[in-house]
Enzyme design. Structure first.
Site, mmCIF file in Angstrom:
data_model
loop_
_atom_site.group_PDB
_atom_site.id
_atom_site.type_symbol
_atom_site.label_atom_id
_atom_site.label_comp_id
_atom_site.label_asym_id
_atom_site.label_seq_id
_atom_site.Cartn_x
_atom_site.Cartn_y
_atom_site.Cartn_z
ATOM 1 N N LYS A 1 -8.468 -2.612 10.330
ATOM 2 C CA LYS A 1 -7.858 -1.638 9.354
ATOM 3 C C LYS A 1 -9.265 -0.979 8.336
ATOM 4 N N THR B 1 -4.397 -6.518 3.519
ATOM 5 C CA THR B 1 -5.373 -7.435 4.264
ATOM 6 C C THR B 1 -6.720 -6.871 3.840
ATOM 7 N N TYR C 1 8.664 -1.763 13.999
ATOM 8 C CA TYR C 1 9.478 -2.098 12.749
ATOM 9 C C TYR C 1 9.315 -0.927 11.595
ATOM 10 N N ILE C 2 8.264 -0.848 11.058
ATOM 11 C CA ILE C 2 8.090 0.231 9.854
ATOM 12 C C ILE C 2 8.306 1.649 10.498
ATOM 13 N N ASN D 1 5.143 -3.454 21.603
ATOM 14 C CA ASN D 1 5.987 -4.514 20.787
ATOM 15 C C ASN D 1 7.292 -3.863 20.242
ATOM 16 N N ASP E 1 0.195 5.792 25.454
ATOM 17 C CA ASP E 1 -0.810 4.727 24.703
ATOM 18 C C ASP E 1 -1.561 5.756 23.988
ATOM 19 N N SER F 1 -3.268 -1.851 5.349
ATOM 20 C CA SER F 1 -2.781 -3.042 4.866
ATOM 21 C C SER F 1 -3.324 -3.586 3.732
ATOM 22 N N ASN G 1 5.072 -14.269 9.674
ATOM 23 C CA ASN G 1 5.317 -13.939 8.420
ATOM 24 C C ASN G 1 6.567 -14.639 7.692
ATOM 25 N N LEU G 2 6.765 -14.563 6.433
ATOM 26 C CA LEU G 2 7.667 -15.615 5.747
ATOM 27 C C LEU G 2 9.014 -14.868 6.032
ATOM 28 N N ASN H 1 3.970 2.955 23.380
ATOM 29 C CA ASN H 1 3.829 2.092 24.699
ATOM 30 C C ASN H 1 4.786 1.202 24.614
ATOM 31 N N TYR I 1 -8.160 -8.615 12.773
ATOM 32 C CA TYR I 1 -7.282 -7.363 12.512
ATOM 33 C C TYR I 1 -7.601 -6.863 11.228
HETATM 34 P P1 NAD Z 1 5.105 -2.785 15.036
HETATM 35 O O1 NAD Z 1 4.428 -3.953 15.995
HETATM 36 O O2 NAD Z 1 6.572 -3.258 14.663
HETATM 37 O O3 NAD Z 1 5.069 -1.686 15.426
HETATM 38 C C1 NAD Z 1 3.888 -1.220 16.054
HETATM 39 C C2 NAD Z 1 4.333 -0.278 17.090
HETATM 40 O O4 NAD Z 1 2.956 0.545 17.786
HETATM 41 C C3 NAD Z 1 5.011 -1.013 18.048
HETATM 42 O O5 NAD Z 1 6.452 -0.137 18.481
HETATM 43 C C4 NAD Z 1 4.103 -1.117 19.440
HETATM 44 O O6 NAD Z 1 4.788 -1.038 20.592
HETATM 45 C C5 NAD Z 1 3.168 0.304 19.172
HETATM 46 N N1 NAD Z 1 1.835 0.355 19.654
HETATM 47 C C6 NAD Z 1 0.955 -0.653 19.680
HETATM 48 N N2 NAD Z 1 -0.270 -0.253 20.089
HETATM 49 C C7 NAD Z 1 0.041 0.805 20.650
HETATM 50 C C8 NAD Z 1 -0.694 1.588 21.714
HETATM 51 N N3 NAD Z 1 -1.904 1.436 21.997
HETATM 52 N N4 NAD Z 1 -0.087 2.769 21.838
HETATM 53 C C9 NAD Z 1 1.023 3.158 21.499
HETATM 54 N N5 NAD Z 1 1.838 2.527 20.883
HETATM 55 C C10 NAD Z 1 1.461 1.268 20.398
HETATM 56 O O7 NAD Z 1 4.208 -3.116 13.495
HETATM 57 P P2 NAD Z 1 4.741 -2.865 12.120
HETATM 58 O O8 NAD Z 1 5.120 -3.886 11.376
HETATM 59 O O9 NAD Z 1 5.894 -1.498 12.207
HETATM 60 O O10 NAD Z 1 3.382 -2.196 11.510
HETATM 61 C C11 NAD Z 1 3.153 -0.744 11.726
HETATM 62 C C12 NAD Z 1 1.725 -0.695 11.243
HETATM 63 O O11 NAD Z 1 1.650 -1.314 9.693
HETATM 64 C C13 NAD Z 1 0.722 -1.288 11.711
HETATM 65 O O12 NAD Z 1 -0.370 -0.604 12.084
HETATM 66 C C14 NAD Z 1 0.375 -2.445 11.212
HETATM 67 O O13 NAD Z 1 -0.779 -2.864 11.215
HETATM 68 C C15 NAD Z 1 0.574 -1.981 9.622
HETATM 69 N N6 NAD Z 1 0.876 -2.958 8.596
HETATM 70 C C16 NAD Z 1 1.906 -3.691 8.987
HETATM 71 C C17 NAD Z 1 2.521 -4.906 8.154
HETATM 72 C C18 NAD Z 1 3.818 -5.671 8.116
HETATM 73 O O14 NAD Z 1 3.696 -6.772 7.834
HETATM 74 N N7 NAD Z 1 4.548 -5.490 8.941
HETATM 75 C C19 NAD Z 1 1.598 -5.033 6.932
HETATM 76 C C20 NAD Z 1 0.729 -4.085 6.774
HETATM 77 C C21 NAD Z 1 0.302 -2.960 7.516
HETATM 78 C C1 UD1 Z 2 0.033 -12.179 6.268
HETATM 79 C C2 UD1 Z 2 -1.409 -11.959 7.065
HETATM 80 C C3 UD1 Z 2 -2.241 -10.626 6.276
HETATM 81 C C4 UD1 Z 2 -1.227 -9.687 6.588
HETATM 82 C C5 UD1 Z 2 0.277 -9.631 5.959
HETATM 83 C C6 UD1 Z 2 1.393 -8.777 6.023
HETATM 84 C C7 UD1 Z 2 -2.164 -14.103 7.325
HETATM 85 C C8 UD1 Z 2 -3.378 -15.066 6.970
HETATM 86 N N1 UD1 Z 2 -2.134 -12.956 6.609
HETATM 87 O O1 UD1 Z 2 -0.338 -12.262 4.915
HETATM 88 O O2 UD1 Z 2 -3.023 -10.311 7.040
HETATM 89 O O3 UD1 Z 2 -1.520 -8.283 6.110
HETATM 90 O O4 UD1 Z 2 0.985 -10.966 6.187
HETATM 91 O O5 UD1 Z 2 1.611 -8.721 7.328
HETATM 92 O O6 UD1 Z 2 -1.807 -14.045 8.443
HETATM 93 N N2 UD1 Z 2 4.498 -18.827 4.421
HETATM 94 C C9 UD1 Z 2 4.786 -20.090 4.557
HETATM 95 N N3 UD1 Z 2 5.618 -20.233 5.542
HETATM 96 C C10 UD1 Z 2 5.571 -19.501 6.744
HETATM 97 C C11 UD1 Z 2 5.065 -18.244 6.627
HETATM 98 C C12 UD1 Z 2 4.459 -17.883 5.483
HETATM 99 O O7 UD1 Z 2 4.811 -20.801 3.513
HETATM 100 O O8 UD1 Z 2 6.045 -19.891 7.723
HETATM 101 C C13 UD1 Z 2 3.758 -18.334 3.250
HETATM 102 C C14 UD1 Z 2 2.328 -18.130 3.072
HETATM 103 O O9 UD1 Z 2 1.499 -18.981 3.092
HETATM 104 C C15 UD1 Z 2 2.114 -16.941 1.874
HETATM 105 C C16 UD1 Z 2 3.702 -16.376 1.842
HETATM 106 O O10 UD1 Z 2 4.533 -17.269 2.601
HETATM 107 O O11 UD1 Z 2 2.198 -17.537 0.690
HETATM 108 C C17 UD1 Z 2 3.795 -15.094 2.625
HETATM 109 O O12 UD1 Z 2 3.116 -15.190 3.980
HETATM 110 P P1 UD1 Z 2 3.051 -13.849 5.091
HETATM 111 O O13 UD1 Z 2 4.375 -13.340 5.286
HETATM 112 O O14 UD1 Z 2 2.400 -14.669 6.113
HETATM 113 O O15 UD1 Z 2 2.172 -12.722 4.383
HETATM 114 P P2 UD1 Z 2 0.470 -12.927 3.732
HETATM 115 O O16 UD1 Z 2 0.434 -14.174 3.753
HETATM 116 O O17 UD1 Z 2 0.443 -11.928 2.576
#
Ligand code: NAD
Ligand code: UD1
Length: 335
Positions: free
Chosen positions: A151, A125, A11-12, A35, A58, A123, A197-198, A32, A147
Site C-alpha cells: 500500500k 496500515t 467486500y468493499i 476472493n 486479472d 489502508s 479481522n474482529l 479475477n 501487505y
Molecule cells: P476483497 O478481497 O473482498 O476484494 C478484493 C477483490 O479483488 C476480490 O474480489 C478479488 O477477487 C479481487 N482481486 C484480487 N486480486 C486481483 C487481481 N490481480 N486481478 C483482479 N481482481 C483481483 O477485499 P476488500 O476487503 O473488499 O478490500 C478492497 C481493497 O481495500 C483492497 O485493496 C484492500 O487492500 C483494501 N483495504 C481493505 C480493508 C479491509 O479490512 N477489508 C482495510 C483497508 C484497506
Molecule cells: C488488521 C491488520 C491491518 C489491516 C486491518 C484492516 C494485522 C496485524 N493488522 O488490523 O493491517 O489494515 O486489519 O483490515 O492483522 N482482535 C481480537 N481477536 C480476533 C481478531 C482481532 O482480539 O480474533 C482484536 C485485535 O487485537 C484488534 C481488534 O480486534 O485490537 C481489531 O482487529 P482487526 O479487525 O484484525 O483489525 P486491526 O488490528 O486494526
C-alpha cells in the site's frame, strides 16, 4: 460517469458498485474472482436493479485493461488486491506481484488509453504504529508487514505519476476498519477460512460457526485493556467513493482518511454485537497478537472538508447489518 471497478466483486467493491449504480453511474466490474465469485456480481445486479457489465480478468493483464479502458471509461476505482496480513508475511512475493505489479499494469493501461482519473484503496496500515491518535494524513508512514508495504509503495508510485502528469488525478483512500454489510443482508463480508479481522470473527461465533472469540490482549493501556480501533460501516465507505469520483478531474493527488473518528475497544464490539444479535459471544483473553497496536483511530476531518463526507452509521448499526448478513448466510455466499 463510466467507471471501471477493479476488484468490484469483493467486500468493499460490491457495496460500492451497488451505490454507484444507484447514483446512475455506468459500472464495469473487472475481477479475477480470487476472493469472490459470480454470485456477488449477480447480487449487485439484483440489489441495484441495474445492468452490470462484468469482465473476468486479472489486473496484471495490461492488454485486457487497455481494451476495456479504450471503451470510453472516465475513471477507475481500484480495489483489486490481496489483503491478508499474515498471508503476506508467509508469501511476500505473491503479494508484491499481485498488488504492486497489478497496480503498475493498471496504471500503464490507463496511460495508454488516456484515462487519468483514479480512486485507490489504501489502508490505515500505512501508519504502522501511530505516535498519536487521532491519526491525521500527515502522520509518519511505515510498513510493518509486506501487505502494508504494497500500500505504501503504490501510494508513492501514484503520487509520483501525478507529479509527472499534471492532468492525472488520484484520490488515495486510507480505510480504517471496514465493517457491516448492505442493509438488505444480501451482500456482506465473506472471509476465506478463519477470519483474521474482529467483526467477521465475532459474527461467526454469534451464529455458532465458532466456539469462542480469542481476544488478543487485555493489558493494553486503553480504557478496558483491549485494543481500540476505528470501525467504519462499509456503506459509508461506498458513499465516500461516489463522492471521491465527483472530485476527480482536477489533477493532483489527494490522500484521505476514511474512519468514523472514534475508537471502540474489542469488549465494546463484543457487547454491541451481543445486543444486535441477541446471542452470546463467548470469549477468552489470550496473548497479544504480534504487530498489533493499542489504539488507532482517524482524524477524518480532511475527508469532510474535501468530499463533504463523514460517517453516518454507528457501531450498533454495523453490528445489526453484519448480523443480518451473517444470520441469513451463515456460510457466506455458499449459503
Ligand atoms: P476483497 O478481497 O473482498 O476484494 C478484493 C477483490 O479483488 C476480490 O474480489 C478479488 O477477487 C479481487 N482481486 C484480487 N486480486 C486481483 C487481481 N490481480 N486481478 C483482479 N481482481 C483481483 O477485499 P476488500 O476487503 O473488499 O478490500 C478492497 C481493497 O481495500 C483492497 O485493496 C484492500 O487492500 C483494501 N483495504 C481493505 C480493508 C479491509 O479490512 N477489508 C482495510 C483497508 C484497506
Ligand atoms: C488488521 C491488520 C491491518 C489491516 C486491518 C484492516 C494485522 C496485524 N493488522 O488490523 O493491517 O489494515 O486489519 O483490515 O492483522 N482482535 C481480537 N481477536 C480476533 C481478531 C482481532 O482480539 O480474533 C482484536 C485485535 O487485537 C484488534 C481488534 O480486534 O485490537 C481489531 O482487529 P482487526 O479487525 O484484525 O483489525 P486491526 O488490528 O486494526
Amino acid at each position: 460517469m463510466k467507471v471501471l471497478v477493479c476488484g468490484g466483486a469483493g467486500y468493499i467493491g460490491s457495496h460500492t458498485c451497488v451505490t454507484l449504480l444507484e447514483h446512475g453511474h455506468d459500472v464495469v466490474i473487472f475481477d479475477n474472482f480470487s476472493n469472490s465469485s459470480q454470485v456477488v456480481v449477480d447480487r449487485i445486479g439484483e440489489l441495484s436493479g441495474a445492468s452490470v457489465r462484468f469482465v473476468r480478468g486479472d489486473v496484471r493483464d495490461q492488454d485486457a485493461l487497455e481494451t476495456l479502458l479504450a471503451d470510453g471509461v472516465d475513471a477507475v476505482i481500484h480495489f483489486a488486491a490481496l489483503k491478508d496480513v499474515s498471508g503476506s508475511c508467509q508469501q511476500p512475493l505473491v503479494y508484491f506481484e499481485n498488488n504492486i505489479v497489478g497496480t503498475i499494469a493498471l496504471l500503464h493501461a490507463m496511460q495508454s488509453a488516456g484515462v487519468k482519473n483514479l480512486v485507490f484503496s489504501s489502508s490505515a496500515t500505512v501508519y504502522g504504529e501511530p505516535e498519536a491518535v487521532p491519526i491525521t494524513e500527515s502522520a509518519p508512514l511505515r510498513a510493518t508487514n509486506p501487505y502494508g508495504l504494497t500500500k505504501l509503495v503504490m501510494e508513492q508510485v501514484i503520487g509520483e505519476l501525478c507529479k509527472t502528469d499534471p492532468e492525472f488525478s488520484a484520490i488515495l483512500l486510507r480505510y480504517f476498519n471496514p465493517a457491516g454489510a448492505h442493509p438488505s443482508g444480501h451482500i456482506g463480508e465473506d472471509p476465506n477460512g478463519a477470519p483474521s479481522n474482529l467483526l467477521p470473527y465475532v459474527a461467526q461465533v454469534a451464529v455458532g460457526l465458532r466456539d469462542r472469540l480469542d481476544i488478543f490482549g487485555n493489558d493494553y493501556p486503553t480504557r478496558d485493556g483491549t485494543g481500540v480501533r476505528d470501525y467504519i460501516h462499509v456503506m459509508d465507505l461506498a458513499d465516500a467513493h461516489v463522492k471521491a469520483l465527483q472530485k476527480l478531474g482536477q489533477g493532483g493527488c489527494v490522500t484521505l482518511n476514511l474512519g468514523a473518528g472514534r475508537g471502540h475497544s474489542v469488549l465494546e464490539v463484543v457487547s454491541a454485537f451481543e445486543c444486535a444479535s441477541g446471542r452470546r459471544v463467548p470469549y477468552q483473553f489470550v496473548a497479544r497478537r504480534h504487530g498489533d497496536v493499542a489504539e488507532a483511530w482517524a482524524d477524518p476531518s480532511r475527508a469532510e472538508k474535501i468530499l463533504g463526507w463523514h460517517a453516518q452509521y454507528n457501531l450498533r448499526r454495523m453490528c445489526e447489518d453484519a448480523w443480518r448478513w451473517q444470520s441469513g448466510h451463515p456460510n457466506g455466499y455458499r449459503s
